[in-house]
Design a protein around this motif. Structure first.
Motif, PDB file in Angstrom:
ATOM      1  N   SER A  94       0.639  -1.013  -0.116  1.00 43.31           N
ATOM      2  CA  SER A  94      -0.046   0.074  -0.228  1.00 43.31           C
ATOM      3  C   SER A  94       0.879   1.336   0.008  1.00 43.31           C
ATOM      4  CB  SER A  94      -0.921   0.006   1.053  1.00 43.31           C
ATOM      5  OG  SER A  94      -0.243   0.294   2.469  1.00 43.31           O
ATOM      6  N   SER A  95       0.259   2.131  -0.570  1.00 46.99           N
ATOM      7  CA  SER A  95       1.032   3.692  -0.305  1.00 46.99           C
ATOM      8  C   SER A  95       0.071   4.831  -0.421  1.00 46.99           C
ATOM      9  CB  SER A  95       1.866   3.572  -1.538  1.00 46.99           C
ATOM     10  OG  SER A  95       1.068   4.167  -2.824  1.00 46.99           O
ATOM     11  N   PHE A  96       0.460   5.725   0.048  1.00 46.45           N
ATOM     12  CA  PHE A  96      -0.299   7.151  -0.043  1.00 46.45           C
ATOM     13  C   PHE A  96       0.781   8.297  -0.882  1.00 46.45           C
ATOM     14  CE2 PHE A  96      -3.200  10.039   1.533  1.00 46.45           C
ATOM     15  CZ  PHE A  96      -2.516  11.278   1.634  1.00 46.45           C
ATOM     16  N   GLY A  97      -0.308   8.648  -1.691  1.00 48.13           N
ATOM     17  CA  GLY A  97       0.364   9.767  -2.759  1.00 48.13           C
ATOM     18  C   GLY A  97       1.483   9.173  -3.363  1.00 48.13           C
ATOM     19  N   ASN A  98       2.624   9.977  -3.344  1.00 45.58           N
ATOM     20  CA  ASN A  98       3.925   9.438  -4.059  1.00 45.58           C
ATOM     21  C   ASN A  98       4.870   8.522  -3.117  1.00 45.58           C
ATOM     22  OD1 ASN A  98       3.077  10.586  -6.663  1.00 45.58           O
ATOM     23  ND2 ASN A  98       3.876  12.521  -6.109  1.00 45.58           N
ATOM     24  N   SER A  99       4.273   8.361  -1.839  1.00 44.02           N
ATOM     25  CA  SER A  99       5.386   7.669  -1.129  1.00 44.02           C
ATOM     26  C   SER A  99       5.640   6.296  -1.693  1.00 44.02           C
ATOM     27  CB  SER A  99       4.471   7.443   0.312  1.00 44.02           C
ATOM     28  OG  SER A  99       3.613   6.379   0.380  1.00 44.02           O
ATOM     29  N   PRO A 100       6.709   5.682  -1.196  1.00 47.34           N
ATOM     30  CA  PRO A 100       7.029   4.262  -1.805  1.00 47.34           C
ATOM     31  C   PRO A 100       6.040   3.346  -1.310  1.00 47.34           C
ATOM     32  CG  PRO A 100       8.854   5.254  -0.722  1.00 47.34           C
ATOM     33  CD  PRO A 100       7.867   6.276  -0.209  1.00 47.34           C
ATOM     34  N   LEU A 101       6.148   2.015  -1.961  1.00 45.71           N
ATOM     35  CA  LEU A 101       5.280   1.154  -1.546  1.00 45.71           C
ATOM     36  C   LEU A 101       5.622   0.397  -0.303  1.00 45.71           C
ATOM     37  CD1 LEU A 101       4.023   1.370  -4.540  1.00 45.71           C
ATOM     38  CD2 LEU A 101       3.924  -1.163  -4.743  1.00 45.71           C
ATOM     39  N   HIS A 102       4.676   0.052   0.527  1.00 50.19           N
ATOM     40  CA  HIS A 102       4.919  -0.516   1.975  1.00 50.19           C
ATOM     41  C   HIS A 102       4.456  -1.979   1.541  1.00 50.19           C
ATOM     42  CE1 HIS A 102       6.349   2.993   4.148  1.00 50.19           C
ATOM     43  NE2 HIS A 102       5.582   3.556   3.571  1.00 50.19           N
ATOM     44  N   PHE A 103       5.233  -3.004   1.693  1.00 49.52           N
ATOM     45  CA  PHE A 103       4.874  -4.497   1.582  1.00 49.52           C
ATOM     46  C   PHE A 103       4.624  -5.130   2.791  1.00 49.52           C
ATOM     47  CE2 PHE A 103       5.490  -5.391  -2.945  1.00 49.52           C
ATOM     48  CZ  PHE A 103       6.274  -4.303  -3.440  1.00 49.52           C
ATOM     49  N   GLY A 104       3.609  -6.036   2.506  1.00 51.93           N
ATOM     50  CA  GLY A 104       3.352  -7.177   3.526  1.00 51.93           C
ATOM     51  C   GLY A 104       4.422  -8.127   3.698  1.00 51.93           C
ATOM     52  N   ASN A 105       4.224  -9.199   4.399  1.00 51.16           N
ATOM     53  CA  ASN A 105       5.225 -10.545   4.323  1.00 51.16           C
ATOM     54  C   ASN A 105       4.611 -11.538   3.475  1.00 51.16           C
ATOM     55  OD1 ASN A 105       7.292  -9.148   5.887  1.00 51.16           O
ATOM     56  ND2 ASN A 105       6.132  -9.919   8.015  1.00 51.16           N
TER      57      ASN A 105
ATOM     58  N   PHE B  46      11.832  -1.275   1.675  1.00 57.12           N
ATOM     59  CA  PHE B  46      11.994   0.098   0.926  1.00 57.12           C
ATOM     60  C   PHE B  46      13.485   0.474   1.516  1.00 57.12           C
ATOM     61  CE2 PHE B  46      11.938   3.696  -1.385  1.00 57.12           C
ATOM     62  CZ  PHE B  46      12.505   4.907  -0.562  1.00 57.12           C
ATOM     63  N   LEU B  47      14.378   0.840   0.563  1.00 53.02           N
ATOM     64  CA  LEU B  47      15.734   1.393   0.834  1.00 53.02           C
ATOM     65  C   LEU B  47      15.757   2.684   0.005  1.00 53.02           C
ATOM     66  CD1 LEU B  47      17.896  -1.668   0.025  1.00 53.02           C
ATOM     67  CD2 LEU B  47      17.414  -0.697   2.244  1.00 53.02           C
ATOM     68  N   PHE B  48      15.706   3.065  -1.247  1.00 49.91           N
ATOM     69  CA  PHE B  48      16.052   4.451  -1.892  1.00 49.91           C
ATOM     70  C   PHE B  48      14.896   4.442  -3.042  1.00 49.91           C
ATOM     71  CE2 PHE B  48      19.878   4.990   0.390  1.00 49.91           C
ATOM     72  CZ  PHE B  48      20.385   3.677   0.454  1.00 49.91           C
ATOM     73  N   LEU B 100       5.337  -1.170 -10.311  1.00 42.14           N
ATOM     74  CA  LEU B 100       6.704  -1.414 -10.214  1.00 42.14           C
ATOM     75  C   LEU B 100       6.822  -2.482 -11.234  1.00 42.14           C
ATOM     76  CD1 LEU B 100       7.637  -0.650  -6.602  1.00 42.14           C
ATOM     77  CD2 LEU B 100       7.594   0.894  -8.606  1.00 42.14           C
ATOM     78  N   ILE B 101       8.049  -2.461 -12.115  1.00 43.22           N
ATOM     79  CA  ILE B 101       8.367  -3.489 -12.578  1.00 43.22           C
ATOM     80  C   ILE B 101       9.924  -4.122 -12.077  1.00 43.22           C
ATOM     81  CG2 ILE B 101       9.340  -4.558 -14.772  1.00 43.22           C
ATOM     82  CD1 ILE B 101       7.468  -2.587 -16.155  1.00 43.22           C
ATOM     83  N   PHE B 102      10.112  -5.222 -11.325  1.00 38.35           N
ATOM     84  CA  PHE B 102      11.255  -5.679 -10.839  1.00 38.35           C
ATOM     85  C   PHE B 102      12.085  -6.472 -11.442  1.00 38.35           C
ATOM     86  CE2 PHE B 102      10.412  -4.733  -6.253  1.00 38.35           C
ATOM     87  CZ  PHE B 102       8.815  -4.345  -5.996  1.00 38.35           C
ATOM     88  N   GLY B 103      13.273  -6.464 -11.020  1.00 42.24           N
ATOM     89  CA  GLY B 103      14.506  -7.275 -11.715  1.00 42.24           C
ATOM     90  C   GLY B 103      14.150  -8.688 -10.693  1.00 42.24           C
TER      91      GLY B 103
END
Lengths: 112, 112
Positions: A94-105, B46-48, B100-103
């Motif tokens: 999930s994400s909000f706006g342009n924030s990076p995606l946060h993944f579950g496990n 997430f890192l960068f 997102l397209i991942f390697g």
């Protein structure tokens, strides 16, 4: 909760059974994504929601795969008549706006 | 076709031995390039994010750089706890798409 929560963590299904995988995103996150990750591979996009609207389902492998997010928060990925090739880890993010995606496990699905 | 290629597939380092991971990409209109770390049984962390050629970002022993065709993740004096799979992804946005397209990732093992 503090992060994206997915349940169950593990699911074993006999070929032909239907399964439902649940994702609880971070509270307030508008965007929700499902990805499929095969062993030794990177995640592959399945579908994308913005609130309750499913804007992109181009990555769903077949019409056996169905996702919903009826109230714009919790999402369910359903797979009908499971096949062995469906065995993978299913990741929700999930994400909000342009924030990076946060993944579950993820949920590890094994079809026998 | 949008594509991400990571190399090497696997890398084994001694503690303190610096090295770099490569991510080359072809995408029509880069919106962002992302680096994630994934531990076994966990979702990507997430890192960068890098947005334009010449941009660099650092966090502890990690430094990410971006050119027009590739990104590098430099690991300086790694420790065993840096062992993980490092995933690179490019963001594709257009119309209803946001994905997102991942390697396939680089599996890093740091030995004490």
């Amino acid at each position: 909760g503090a992060g994206v929560s997915q349940s169950p963590r593990y699911k074993v299904a006999k070929r032909g059974q239907d399964v439902a995988l649940r994702c609880d995103p971070i509270s307030g996150h508008v965007s929700l994504f499902w990805y499929q990750q095969a062993l030794g591979q990177g995640p592959e996009f399945l579908t994308y929601f913005q609130n309750e609207a499913q804007l992109d389902k181009s990555g769903l492998p077949s019409d056996r795969f169905f996702a919903e997010r009826p109230e714009g928060s919790v999402s369910t990925l359903k797979i009908q008549r499971t096949q062995q090739e469906d065995s993978a880890v299913y990741l929700c993010a999930s994400s909000f706006g342009n924030s990076p995606l946060h993944f579950g496990n993820g949920t590890r699905l094994t079809v026998t | 076709e949008d594509q991400v290629t990571q190399s090497p597939e696997a890398l084994r380092l001694q503690e303190g031995e610096s090295s770099s991971l490569n991510c080359s990409y072809t995408v029509s209109g880069l919106r962002g390039l992302f680096w994630y770390r994934q531990d076994p049984g966990k979702g990507p962390e997430f890192l960068f994010t890098l947005y334009s050629a010449g941009e660099e970002k650092e966090k502890e022993r990690l430094k990410a750089t971006l050119t027009k065709k590739e990104s590098f993740l430099h690991i300086t004096a790694p420790k065993p706890e840096d062992s993980a799979t490092y995933l690179c992804a490019v963001q594709v946005v257009g119309g209803a798409t946001n994905k997102l397209i991942f390697g396939t990732g680089t599996l890093l093992a740091v030995q004490p």
